[in-house]
Design an enzyme around this catalytic site. Structure first.
Site, PDB file in Angstrom:
ATOM      1  CB  SER A 109      -0.894  -3.957   7.550  1.00 49.08           C
ATOM      2  OG  SER A 109      -2.166  -3.516   7.132  1.00 49.08           O
ATOM      3  NE  ARG A 115      -2.380  -1.420   3.505  1.00 54.52           N
ATOM      4  CZ  ARG A 115      -1.881  -0.665   4.476  1.00 54.52           C
ATOM      5  NH1 ARG A 115      -1.983   0.661   4.399  1.00 54.52           N
ATOM      6  NH2 ARG A 115      -1.311  -1.190   5.528  1.00 54.52           N
ATOM      7  CG  HIS A 169      -7.137  -2.970  10.090  1.00 55.03           C
ATOM      8  ND1 HIS A 169      -5.816  -2.596  10.258  1.00 55.03           N
ATOM      9  CD2 HIS A 169      -7.129  -3.911   9.110  1.00 55.03           C
ATOM     10  CE1 HIS A 169      -5.053  -3.272   9.424  1.00 55.03           C
ATOM     11  NE2 HIS A 169      -5.818  -4.070   8.720  1.00 55.03           N
ATOM     12  NE  ARG A 198      -0.037  -8.773   2.099  1.00 55.37           N
ATOM     13  CZ  ARG A 198      -0.629  -8.259   3.186  1.00 55.37           C
ATOM     14  NH1 ARG A 198      -1.725  -8.817   3.670  1.00 55.37           N
ATOM     15  NH2 ARG A 198      -0.122  -7.216   3.791  1.00 55.37           N
ATOM     16  CE  LYS A 248      -5.937  -3.712   4.711  1.00 58.77           C
ATOM     17  NZ  LYS A 248      -6.045  -4.379   5.993  1.00 58.77           N
ATOM     18  CG  ASN A 289      -0.277 -16.076  11.623  1.00 58.61           C
ATOM     19  OD1 ASN A 289       0.130 -17.230  11.612  1.00 58.61           O
ATOM     20  ND2 ASN A 289       0.075 -15.194  10.713  1.00 58.61           N
ATOM     21  CG  PHE A 294       2.677 -18.328  15.597  1.00 62.24           C
ATOM     22  CD1 PHE A 294       2.158 -17.727  14.469  1.00 62.24           C
ATOM     23  CD2 PHE A 294       4.027 -18.094  15.907  1.00 62.24           C
ATOM     24  CE1 PHE A 294       2.947 -16.925  13.646  1.00 62.24           C
ATOM     25  CE2 PHE A 294       4.819 -17.294  15.091  1.00 62.24           C
ATOM     26  CZ  PHE A 294       4.273 -16.719  13.962  1.00 62.24           C
ATOM     27  CE1 TYR A 345       0.285  -5.905  -1.847  1.00 60.13           C
ATOM     28  CE2 TYR A 345      -0.866  -3.981  -0.998  1.00 60.13           C
ATOM     29  CZ  TYR A 345      -0.327  -5.229  -0.801  1.00 60.13           C
ATOM     30  OH  TYR A 345      -0.406  -5.821   0.441  1.00 60.13           O
ATOM     31  N   GLY A 346      -2.831  -5.310  -4.156  1.00 55.43           N
ATOM     32  CA  GLY A 346      -4.065  -5.598  -3.428  1.00 55.43           C
ATOM     33  C   GLY A 346      -4.713  -4.416  -2.724  1.00 55.43           C
ATOM     34  N   GLY A 347      -4.042  -3.918  -1.688  1.00 54.61           N
ATOM     35  CA  GLY A 347      -4.643  -2.857  -0.870  1.00 54.61           C
ATOM     36  C   GLY A 347      -4.907  -1.574  -1.654  1.00 54.61           C
ATOM     37  CB  CYS A 388       0.726  -6.530  13.708  1.00 52.73           C
ATOM     38  SG  CYS A 388       1.903  -5.221  13.318  1.00 52.73           S
ATOM     39  CG  ASP A 417      -7.713  -7.097   6.692  1.00 52.80           C
ATOM     40  OD1 ASP A 417      -6.779  -6.872   7.477  1.00 52.80           O
ATOM     41  OD2 ASP A 417      -7.922  -6.415   5.682  1.00 52.80           O
TER      42      ASP A 417
HETATM   43  P1  GDP Z   1      -1.901  -9.431   9.379  1.00 47.86           P
HETATM   44  O1  GDP Z   1      -1.374  -8.667   8.221  1.00 47.86           O
HETATM   45  O2  GDP Z   1      -2.230  -8.537  10.545  1.00 47.86           O
HETATM   46  O3  GDP Z   1      -3.030 -10.322   9.021  1.00 47.86           O
HETATM   47  O4  GDP Z   1      -0.707 -10.350   9.923  1.00 47.86           O
HETATM   48  P2  GDP Z   1      -0.379 -11.914   9.689  1.00 47.86           P
HETATM   49  O5  GDP Z   1      -1.213 -12.789  10.566  1.00 47.86           O
HETATM   50  O6  GDP Z   1      -0.383 -12.207   8.253  1.00 47.86           O
HETATM   51  O7  GDP Z   1       1.096 -11.963  10.264  1.00 47.86           O
HETATM   52  C1  GDP Z   1       2.111 -11.101   9.819  1.00 47.86           C
HETATM   53  C2  GDP Z   1       3.440 -11.638  10.246  1.00 47.86           C
HETATM   54  O8  GDP Z   1       3.522 -11.733  11.680  1.00 47.86           O
HETATM   55  C3  GDP Z   1       3.724 -13.032   9.712  1.00 47.86           C
HETATM   56  O9  GDP Z   1       5.064 -13.101   9.324  1.00 47.86           O
HETATM   57  C4  GDP Z   1       3.463 -13.923  10.908  1.00 47.86           C
HETATM   58  O10 GDP Z   1       4.217 -15.111  10.856  1.00 47.86           O
HETATM   59  C5  GDP Z   1       3.871 -13.049  12.088  1.00 47.86           C
HETATM   60  N1  GDP Z   1       3.121 -13.396  13.315  1.00 47.86           N
HETATM   61  C6  GDP Z   1       1.783 -13.568  13.428  1.00 47.86           C
HETATM   62  N2  GDP Z   1       1.433 -13.916  14.695  1.00 47.86           N
HETATM   63  C7  GDP Z   1       2.585 -13.950  15.405  1.00 47.86           C
HETATM   64  C8  GDP Z   1       2.890 -14.247  16.791  1.00 47.86           C
HETATM   65  O11 GDP Z   1       2.023 -14.558  17.621  1.00 47.86           O
HETATM   66  N3  GDP Z   1       4.200 -14.148  17.169  1.00 47.86           N
HETATM   67  C9  GDP Z   1       5.181 -13.806  16.284  1.00 47.86           C
HETATM   68  N4  GDP Z   1       6.432 -13.741  16.729  1.00 47.86           N
HETATM   69  N5  GDP Z   1       4.942 -13.542  14.956  1.00 47.86           N
HETATM   70  C10 GDP Z   1       3.657 -13.612  14.535  1.00 47.86           C
HETATM   71  P1  PGA Z   2      -3.162  -6.566   5.889  1.00 48.18           P
HETATM   72  O1  PGA Z   2      -3.754  -5.753   4.656  1.00 48.18           O
HETATM   73  O2  PGA Z   2      -1.659  -6.403   5.855  1.00 48.18           O
HETATM   74  O3  PGA Z   2      -3.768  -5.880   7.079  1.00 48.18           O
HETATM   75  O4  PGA Z   2      -3.536  -8.009   5.766  1.00 48.18           O
HETATM   76  C1  PGA Z   2      -3.593  -5.907   3.331  1.00 48.18           C
HETATM   77  C2  PGA Z   2      -2.917  -4.737   2.648  1.00 48.18           C
HETATM   78  O5  PGA Z   2      -2.027  -4.126   3.259  1.00 48.18           O
HETATM   79  O6  PGA Z   2      -3.270  -4.451   1.505  1.00 48.18           O
HETATM   80 MN    MN Z   3      -3.967 -10.355   7.162  1.00 52.22          MN
END
Ligand code: GDP
Ligand code: PGA
Ligand code: MN
Length: 615
Positions: A279, A89, A257, A396, A237, A285, A522, A228-230, A281, A304
């Site tokens: 994003s 983004r 979000h 992604r 978004k 997961n 995790f 790109y997606g976002g 974070c 999301d």
């Molecule tokens: P989103 O963009 O908020 O959906 O985030 P994701 O779930 O795709 O995770 C983004 C990154 O953070 C990935 O590389 C994950 O492996 C990492 N991650 C997610 N949950 C955890 C956790 O509980 N601990 C750690 N250390 N890394 C995590």
């Molecule tokens: P996310 O959003 O990183 O919160 O999954 C997608 C994006 O940045 O376009």
């Molecule tokens: Mn995500």
């Protein structure tokens, strides 16, 4: 219904074309207007059918945008490698063009809407030459809703059409809901790469000039220059957060979000949790968590975005407006997120900027396997000695929610699910404990308002820089941040406090002196979720600290957890001296927000300062 060209616009096939598949006057007039401006070779309504998917994916393979993956490994799945400058983004190019600058300020870029429309109209003029202009009807949230939230994206990117089929309820069903006069969000997208006669296309057309623009009062989105997606999948978004947050402010609901997760206790009682993390974070997961605590189960509703409204019973109900997951690939593997792996194994998935294995499968950093040779995300040969990452850190997977093995049965229920807890979280190496319970709604809103996180690769900018990210919404609030925080405070004032979700602040990312994560994260995050549910149920203890209620290790269920006990203590520690260092940063943030900062938030800040100084 089949794809159809619109009369009045000549395609290369020329001559008479079929009737458009709608009689929606406003839609037809808009399609006509945009076709005249952008001058595409043809105009086609997307119907969202399998046949259309097959045709478009084949066309994308032909064009070199897609590589078909090995069907034995990843059926009906494709890899796209983007232009290396179009991978995330672009917040510096994202605008909220409200009628007044105050309407967008101070966290958003603003340009006068009339001026922006003039500038962008010139960019759009002829920008679809040589391409197909797709008219993509979509619905955010269940089609069965009383008042379905509709949109139409006009785009010249087949990658977008295919991705929109995965991410939204797209095509004929949405068009039918539009009827002849239902309101919809107009979402205009062009990659900004017209093709002159005989000019060969590139695999990932885009433009070095980019604008991701929102006209909140008109409920309109104009996006130019990025695939790109976002930036380009405008239901996500742009609509479901930036435009919807403005709608929600006007109509008394929340567009956030947040992931939506269902937890089922050993007693078989269900609890629904919504969680806002910036994003990259951990939303996706956590949304698919495989609990490690015996007896607990989890089901997924969204990863999301959450739209939340009060039900007649006074409880806050959440609906996920999306239909697919657009997840960060790196770090995803069979142990960190087995449910995401199973979802993509189901096929029907578009990968962007991951690496390609020699047997036609995908690979990224953190995935099992130790490949000798790959084609990296830039299309170059890669081996273990390579200095560069094989997959882009923001690569992604775009995959249908329906394939998720832990999908909650109520995922498509227009009524939504009643939320018991709201979690705010970010990436902080220091200061912020693993989990903190707020004292009440207003204190919880203060926690959300002061949420901070280190920058990730999901947006341009320096990775690792700490920034304030209220409710993980800083890039997504479609109006003034002070009014947004006021809206959150008011939600609490107008509701029955007993029925409001409890608010918690979590941090999976605190680190030890040597840089390692103190908490395994995790699936083990289920231990934090268990404590949260037990707090709601009134059966877990906590220590009242100056920043909120925080458990000790002994007050959590850590049976069988394989980590150093000191690490858990460190992860849970509330260090008053560290927190005192946050005060000037929060002060600076509130000064930046300015006069619109709600008094309730200011009161909470004063109370925090007093508690920290031991008064
Ligand atoms: P989103 O963009 O908020 O959906 O985030 P994701 O779930 O795709 O995770 C983004 C990154 O953070 C990935 O590389 C994950 O492996 C990492 N991650 C997610 N949950 C955890 C956790 O509980 N601990 C750690 N250390 N890394 C995590
Ligand atoms: P996310 O959003 O990183 O919160 O999954 C997608 C994006 O940045 O376009
Ligand atoms: Mn995500």
């Amino acid at each position: 219904m089949t794809s159809a060209t619109i009369p009045g616009v000549d395609g290369p096939t020329g001559g008479a074309s079929a009737q458009p598949p709608t009689q929606h006057k406003e839609l037809l007039a808009w399609v006509q207007e945009i076709a005249e401006l952008t001058q595409p070779a043809r105009v086609v309504f997307a119907d969202g059918s399998e046949e259309e998917w097959d045709r478009l994916t084949a066309q994308l393979v032909e064009a070199g945008t897609f590589k078909q993956l090995n069907p034995d490994k990843k059926p009906n799945s494709f890899l796209a490698l983007s232009d290396p400058t179009d991978v995330a983004r672009v917040e510096s190019r994202t605008y909220i063009c409200s009628r007044t600058p105050e309407g967008a300020g101070p966290t958003n870029n603003w340009i006068d809407p009339t001026e922006m429309r003039a500038t962008m109209s010139e960019l759009y003029r002829g920008s679809m030459r040589g391409r197909t202009m797709w008219v993509v009807p979509f619905c955010m949230g269940p089609l069965g809703a009383e008042d379905p939230k509709l949109g139409v994206e006009i785009t010249d990117s087949e990658y977008v059409v295919v991705s929109m089929k995965v991410m939204t309820r797209m095509g004929a069903a949405a068009l039918e809901k539009l009827g002849t006069d239902k309101p919809f969000v107009k979402a205009l997208h062009s990659v900004g790469a017209p093709l002159e006669d005989g000019q060969a296309d590139v695999p990932w057309p885009c433009n070095s000039t980019k604008y991701i623009t929102h006209f909140p009062e008109d409920r309109e989105i104009w996006s130019f220059g990025s695939g790109y997606g976002g930036n380009a999948l405008l239901g996500k978004k742009c609509y479901s957060l930036r435009i919807a947050s403005a709608m929600a402010h006007d109509e008394g609901w929340l567009a956030e979000h947040m992931l939506i997760l269902k937890l089922i206790s050993p007693e078989n009682k269900s609890f629904y949790v919504a969680a806002a993390f910036p994003s990259a974070c951990g939303k996706t997961n956590l949304a698919m968590i495989q609990p490690t605590v015996p007896g607990w189960r989890a089901e997924t509703l969204g990863d999301d975005i959450a739209w939340m409204r009060f039900g007649d019973d006074g409880q806050l109900y959440a609906v996920n407006p999306e239909f697919g997951f657009f997840g960060v690939a790196p770090g995803t593997n069979w142990s960190s997120n087995p449910n995401a792996m199973k979802t993509v194994e189901g096929g029907n998935t578009v990968y962007t900027n991951v690496a390609l294995t020699d047997d036609g499968d995908v690979w990224w950093e953190g995935l099992e396997g130790d490949p000798d040779h790959l084609i990296d995300w830039k299309g170059h040969d890669w081996d273990r000695e390579s200095e560069e990452k094989a997959a882009h850190p923001n690569s992604r997977y775009c995959t249908p929610m329906s394939q998720c093995p832990t999908l909650a049965p109520e995922w498509d229920d227009p009524k939504g699910v009643p939320i018991s807890a709201i979690l705010f979280g970010g990436r902080r190496k220091t200061t912020v404990p693993l989990v903190t319970e707020s004292f009440d709604w207003q204190h919880g809103v203060f926690m959300g308002a002061t949420l901070s996180s280190e920058q990730t690769a999901a947006a341009e900018g320096k990775v690792g820089t700490v920034r304030r990210d209220p409710m993980a919404m800083i890039p997504f609030i479609g109006y003034n941040v002070g009014d947004y925080l006021g809206h959150w405070i008011n939600i609490g004032k107008n509701a029955d406090a007993q029925k409001l979700p409890k608010i918690f602040y979590v941090n999976w990312f605190r680190r030890g002196a040597d840089g390692r994560f103190l908490w395994p994260g995790f699936g083990e995050n289920s231990r934090v979720l268990e404590w949260i549910v037990d707090r709601i149920e009134g059966r877990a203890d906590a220590v009242a600290t100056p920043i909120g209620n925080v458990p000790t290790a002994a007050q959590m269920d850590l049976a069988g957890l394989d980590v150093d006990a000191n690490d858990v203590d460190e992860a849970l520690k509330v260090d008053v001296e560290e927190w005192k260092k946050e005060i000037p940063l929060i002060e600076e943030w509130f000064e930046f927000i300015g006069d619109k900062l709600p008094s309730g938030i200011r009161d909470e800040f004063e109370s925090l300062k007093e508690r920290l100084s031991g008064e």
